[in-house]
Enzyme design. Structure first.
Site, PDB file in Angstrom:
ATOM      1  N   TYR A  88      11.449  29.227  61.719  1.00  0.00           N
ATOM      2  CA  TYR A  88      13.097  29.120  62.162  1.00  0.00           C
ATOM      3  C   TYR A  88      13.769  30.465  63.394  1.00  0.00           C
ATOM      4  CZ  TYR A  88      13.650  25.890  59.582  1.00  0.00           C
ATOM      5  OH  TYR A  88      14.113  24.235  58.372  1.00  0.00           O
ATOM      6  N   HIS A 121      13.167  26.836  49.514  1.00  0.00           N
ATOM      7  CA  HIS A 121      11.600  27.131  50.295  1.00  0.00           C
ATOM      8  C   HIS A 121      10.633  28.285  49.518  1.00  0.00           C
ATOM      9  CE1 HIS A 121      12.157  26.227  54.798  1.00  0.00           C
ATOM     10  NE2 HIS A 121      12.290  24.754  54.742  1.00  0.00           N
ATOM     11  N   ARG A 158      19.365  19.118  58.944  1.00  0.00           N
ATOM     12  CA  ARG A 158      18.504  20.359  58.186  1.00  0.00           C
ATOM     13  C   ARG A 158      18.590  21.362  59.172  1.00  0.00           C
ATOM     14  NH1 ARG A 158      16.540  21.788  52.299  1.00  0.00           N
ATOM     15  NH2 ARG A 158      14.006  22.389  52.974  1.00  0.00           N
ATOM     16  N   ARG A 205      18.106  18.228  51.700  1.00  0.00           N
ATOM     17  CA  ARG A 205      16.724  17.431  51.963  1.00  0.00           C
ATOM     18  C   ARG A 205      18.153  16.115  51.829  1.00  0.00           C
ATOM     19  NH1 ARG A 205      13.840  21.062  48.898  1.00  0.00           N
ATOM     20  NH2 ARG A 205      12.180  21.851  50.644  1.00  0.00           N
ATOM     21  N   LYS A 235      11.661  20.421  45.572  1.00  0.00           N
ATOM     22  CA  LYS A 235      11.023  20.039  45.032  1.00  0.00           C
ATOM     23  C   LYS A 235      10.027  20.560  44.214  1.00  0.00           C
ATOM     24  CE  LYS A 235       9.135  18.920  49.992  1.00  0.00           C
ATOM     25  NZ  LYS A 235       8.288  18.823  51.438  1.00  0.00           N
ATOM     26  N   HIS A 252      16.572  14.975  58.760  1.00  0.00           N
ATOM     27  CA  HIS A 252      15.773  16.647  58.680  1.00  0.00           C
ATOM     28  C   HIS A 252      15.564  17.576  59.610  1.00  0.00           C
ATOM     29  CE1 HIS A 252      12.707  18.535  56.363  1.00  0.00           C
ATOM     30  NE2 HIS A 252      11.815  18.969  57.476  1.00  0.00           N
TER      31      HIS A 252
END
Length: 318
Positions: free
Chosen positions: A299, A290, A267, A169, A193, A264
């Protein structure tokens, strides 16, 4: 926080403002959420409490499911989309759960607050050839370019290469320090994150761009206060995410036929190409950082489309 939200928060009675402040402290210190997420959640709950006051409520025990539902409905009439409504409902549920957990209310009134699922669609992605062209298209320099412009060109090339090579990211990219790079094993130590750390590999082209930046680019832009930041802006400070977005948009715009993508999009492209190359979902989940495999599964529809095309071209009964 917007001016309107700040005014609404300032107008709340103490019996509502104090539980709000305690919840915000919980988000910041207890859950270690990003400043951006805390800001969004806080704005949502300030709006809830302002709605409660307008309905005659003066304390958190006046908050009920009907108030929450009417607040969400009001947002929909004002144009809130599915994603915004889903986030606002999640904010409200987090607040009411905290009220119950701390004993401020006898029950969690948000438990039964339903919200629409946000549409989870994959934006456009580059083809493998387009991605290669985006990474390899040279950034032309004016004839009278000085050393700083040459350094910025090396940095920009590294930005594009690393984003696509690693799938990280923007915030993870600009947060990299010099000692987060394992040159021998070509790994990045990334803080994602929720402050979760992971190791992400990068390839040989990105390694070449990295070495060029470290030898001929970063020393030109570095200042006394630059600190350990890997990527620097013109003034020597840590690179701003907005500059990264500008760089990526310019790089994709330079390739004919390529969609106009931001970081993004690179990514998404990286994840799609890795899956198409044969990687399993668990590996891609780890690569992208994730928390849930369900997020990575967005995806799979791209690779299913490719599978259909292969089947149609190769199967005798297709």
């Amino acid at each position: 926080m917007t001016g309107r939200t700040a005014a609404q928060r300032a107008a709340l009675p103490p019996a509502l403002a104090e539980p709000l402040d305690a919840w915000v402290e919980h988000l910041t210190a207890g859950r270690d959420l990003s400043a951006h997420t805390v800001r969004a959640y806080t704005g949502d709950v300030v709006s809830v409490l302002d709605h409660l006051v307008r309905r005659g409520g003066t304390q958190v025990t006046d908050l009920d499911l009907g108030t929450l539902r009417s607040w969400l409905a009001l947002g929909r009439t004002r144009g809130d989309g599915r994603s915004t409504t889903a986030r606002r409902a999640a904010s409200a549920r987090s607040f009411t759960a905290h009220l119950r957990r701390t004993g401020a209310t006898p029950e969690d009134v948000g438990l039964r607050l339903a919200s629409p699922r946000a549409h989870r669609t994959l934006p456009e992605v580059l083809t493998a050839d387009q991605a290669r062209a985006v990474a390899e298209t040279p950034r032309p320099l004016p004839e009278d370019a000085g050393p700083e412009q040459a350094a910025v060109a090396l940095r920009d090339a590294l930005v594009v290469d690393l984003l696509y090579a690693s799938g990280i990211r923007v915030a993870e990219l600009v947060g990299l320090d010099l000692d987060d790079v394992d040159h021998g094993r070509r790994l990045l130590r990334v803080l994602g994150k929720g402050r979760k750390e992971r190791s992400v590999p990068f390839g040989v082209p990105a390694e070449r761009a990295l070495r060029a930046w470290l030898s001929d680019g970063r020393p030109v832009l570095a200042r006394e206060g630059s600190g350990p930041a890997l990527l620097l802006g013109l003034r020597g400070g840590r690179l701003d995410p907005r500059e990264v977005r500008r760089v990526v948009h310019a790089a994709t715009a330079a390739v004919p036929g390529a969609p106009d993508l931001g970081p993004h999009g690179l990514r998404h492209s990286a994840a799609t190409h890795v899956l198409e190359g044969g990687a399993d979902l668990r590996s891609v989940q780890e690569l992208l950082g994730h928390a849930s495999l369900a997020t990575t599964q967005i995806y799979t529809h791209v690779t299913v489309d490719r599978l259909r095309a292969v089947h149609a071209a190769a199967h005798p009964r297709a």
